[in-house]
Structure formats: structure tokens, C-alpha cells
Design a protein around this motif. Structure first.
Motif, mmCIF file in Angstrom:
data_model
loop_
_atom_site.group_PDB
_atom_site.id
_atom_site.type_symbol
_atom_site.label_atom_id
_atom_site.label_comp_id
_atom_site.label_asym_id
_atom_site.label_seq_id
_atom_site.Cartn_x
_atom_site.Cartn_y
_atom_site.Cartn_z
ATOM 1 N N MET A 90 -0.333 -14.223 4.856
ATOM 2 C CA MET A 90 -0.293 -12.760 4.897
ATOM 3 C C MET A 90 -1.033 -12.247 3.675
ATOM 4 O O MET A 90 -0.753 -12.672 2.547
ATOM 5 N N ILE A 91 -1.960 -11.359 3.915
ATOM 6 C CA ILE A 91 -2.741 -10.772 2.827
ATOM 7 C C ILE A 91 -2.378 -9.298 2.763
ATOM 8 O O ILE A 91 -2.487 -8.580 3.757
ATOM 9 N N GLU A 92 -1.929 -8.864 1.607
ATOM 10 C CA GLU A 92 -1.464 -7.486 1.475
ATOM 11 C C GLU A 92 -2.216 -6.775 0.363
ATOM 12 O O GLU A 92 -2.454 -7.332 -0.702
ATOM 13 N N VAL A 93 -2.560 -5.538 0.628
ATOM 14 C CA VAL A 93 -3.128 -4.674 -0.400
ATOM 15 C C VAL A 93 -1.936 -3.957 -1.025
ATOM 16 O O VAL A 93 -1.364 -3.043 -0.432
ATOM 17 N N ALA A 94 -1.566 -4.373 -2.208
ATOM 18 C CA ALA A 94 -0.270 -3.994 -2.769
ATOM 19 C C ALA A 94 -0.164 -2.549 -3.232
ATOM 20 O O ALA A 94 0.896 -1.943 -3.124
ATOM 21 N N LYS A 95 -1.215 -1.976 -3.740
ATOM 22 C CA LYS A 95 -1.102 -0.658 -4.371
ATOM 23 C C LYS A 95 -1.477 0.504 -3.465
ATOM 24 O O LYS A 95 -1.450 1.654 -3.893
ATOM 25 N N ILE A 96 -1.822 0.225 -2.208
ATOM 26 C CA ILE A 96 -2.186 1.336 -1.325
ATOM 27 C C ILE A 96 -0.992 2.241 -1.083
ATOM 28 O O ILE A 96 -1.125 3.472 -1.043
ATOM 29 N N ASP A 97 0.193 1.683 -0.948
ATOM 30 C CA ASP A 97 1.397 2.484 -0.733
ATOM 31 C C ASP A 97 1.677 3.351 -1.956
ATOM 32 O O ASP A 97 1.996 4.537 -1.831
ATOM 33 N N THR A 98 1.527 2.772 -3.143
ATOM 34 C CA THR A 98 1.722 3.532 -4.378
ATOM 35 C C THR A 98 0.749 4.697 -4.451
ATOM 36 O O THR A 98 1.123 5.821 -4.775
ATOM 37 N N GLY A 99 -0.514 4.420 -4.135
ATOM 38 C CA GLY A 99 -1.528 5.474 -4.153
ATOM 39 C C GLY A 99 -1.218 6.594 -3.186
ATOM 40 O O GLY A 99 -1.443 7.773 -3.481
ATOM 41 N N ARG A 100 -0.679 6.223 -2.027
ATOM 42 C CA ARG A 100 -0.350 7.249 -1.025
ATOM 43 C C ARG A 100 0.867 8.058 -1.475
ATOM 44 O O ARG A 100 0.904 9.270 -1.296
ATOM 45 N N HIS A 101 1.880 7.401 -2.078
ATOM 46 C CA HIS A 101 3.038 8.141 -2.586
ATOM 47 C C HIS A 101 2.632 9.094 -3.712
ATOM 48 O O HIS A 101 3.212 10.167 -3.867
ATOM 49 N N GLN A 102 1.651 8.699 -4.500
ATOM 50 C CA GLN A 102 1.195 9.525 -5.623
ATOM 51 C C GLN A 102 0.103 10.515 -5.206
ATOM 52 O O GLN A 102 -0.395 11.262 -6.039
ATOM 53 N N ASN A 103 -0.282 10.481 -3.927
ATOM 54 C CA ASN A 103 -1.392 11.304 -3.433
ATOM 55 C C ASN A 103 -2.639 11.112 -4.302
ATOM 56 O O ASN A 103 -3.341 12.058 -4.639
ATOM 57 N N ASP A 104 -2.890 9.871 -4.650
ATOM 58 C CA ASP A 104 -4.020 9.494 -5.506
ATOM 59 C C ASP A 104 -5.142 8.964 -4.619
ATOM 60 O O ASP A 104 -5.190 7.775 -4.287
ATOM 61 N N ALA A 105 -6.057 9.840 -4.250
ATOM 62 C CA ALA A 105 -7.135 9.479 -3.326
ATOM 63 C C ALA A 105 -8.002 8.348 -3.883
ATOM 64 O O ALA A 105 -8.412 7.459 -3.144
ATOM 65 N N GLU A 106 -8.267 8.361 -5.177
ATOM 66 C CA GLU A 106 -9.108 7.323 -5.778
ATOM 67 C C GLU A 106 -8.470 5.945 -5.633
ATOM 68 O O GLU A 106 -9.122 4.974 -5.260
#
Length: 130
Positions: A29-45
């Protein structure tokens, strides 16, 4: 944006090489770990950088599947976060606007994609007595 410089791609490639050398079936399983954090923070970059990393790793996994018949690649997410939409952009300038409607999970369904190299057997005949 260039993501994290190919780290996830390299880690995926090394893991697939290692597991293949074992000569046994495996699951990875390969996971992009920080995408969820970015979405919770509304951090588009952060979201875009994570998607770039995922895209590179996915390209490696698909290339592996192309060279290893019987490999199934499944792509999905565990949930949607942020309610991101793309209200406008300019494709020729490679620009998009990313807008968030929440900092939490949403009820938006996530897709499930599957990829596998199909082997076609020809000249095979099954005889059946009725």
C-alpha cells in the motif's frame, strides 16, 4: 511546484524491487500521507505537492504492472476532505484556482480505479459434456 523531489516514487520503486526479489506474492500500500493534512488546513500548495508525489509514484506502480502480468493496481482514497473544487483556471498557463468549502471530511464519494495488464489467451477451446 515539484513535489518532494521524487521521494515517494523512489521509495515505491525500491519496495517493489525488494518484494519482487522475494519471489512470492505480495501486497503493498502506497499512501500520500500529508494530502489529508493539506486538505484539513485548506493549504492548496501542500495538496498540489502531495498530488504530484502521488502521481509520480503511481506512474512507477503502473509501469511495474505493465512488466509484471497478474499485478493489480487499485487507486482510491479513504475519504474526501476539504470539499475542494476548481472554480476556474487557465490550462494553457497551467494555472488553476483551488477553493475549499470546509476544513473537515465531506460526504463526497471517492472514486476507485483499477489497472491491470490483461493477458488474452487465444486458440483455447473448452469442451463440455452436457
Amino acid at each position: 511546484m515539484k513535489g518532494k523531489g521524487g521521494y515517494l516514487f523512489e521509495a515505491t520503486d525500491r519496495a517493489l524491487s525488494y518484494l519482487t526479489k522475494k519471489g512470492k506474492p505480495f501486497f503493498i500500500m502506497i499512501e500520500v500521507a500529508k494530502i489529508d493534512t493539506g486538505r484539513h488546513q485548506n493549504d492548496a500548495e501542500k495538496v498540489v505537492e502531495e498530488v504530484i508525489d502521488f502521481d509520480q509514484a503511481l506512474a512507477g506502480a503502473l509501469a511495474f504492472a505493465d512488466n509484471h502480468p497478474g499485478t493489480l493496481v487499485l487507486i482510491t482514497a479513504d475519504h474526501e476532505t476539504g470539499g475542494a473544487t476548481l472554480p476556474q483556471g487557465n490550462v494553457s498557463n497551467m494555472q488553476i484556482e483551488l477553493e475549499f468549502s470546509t476544513e473537515d471530511h465531506t460526504g463526497i464519494m471517492v472514486p476507485l480505479f483499477a489497472y491491470a495488464l490483461m493477458l488474452v489467451l487465444s486458440d483455447v477451446c473448452i469442451k463440455r459434456d452436457l
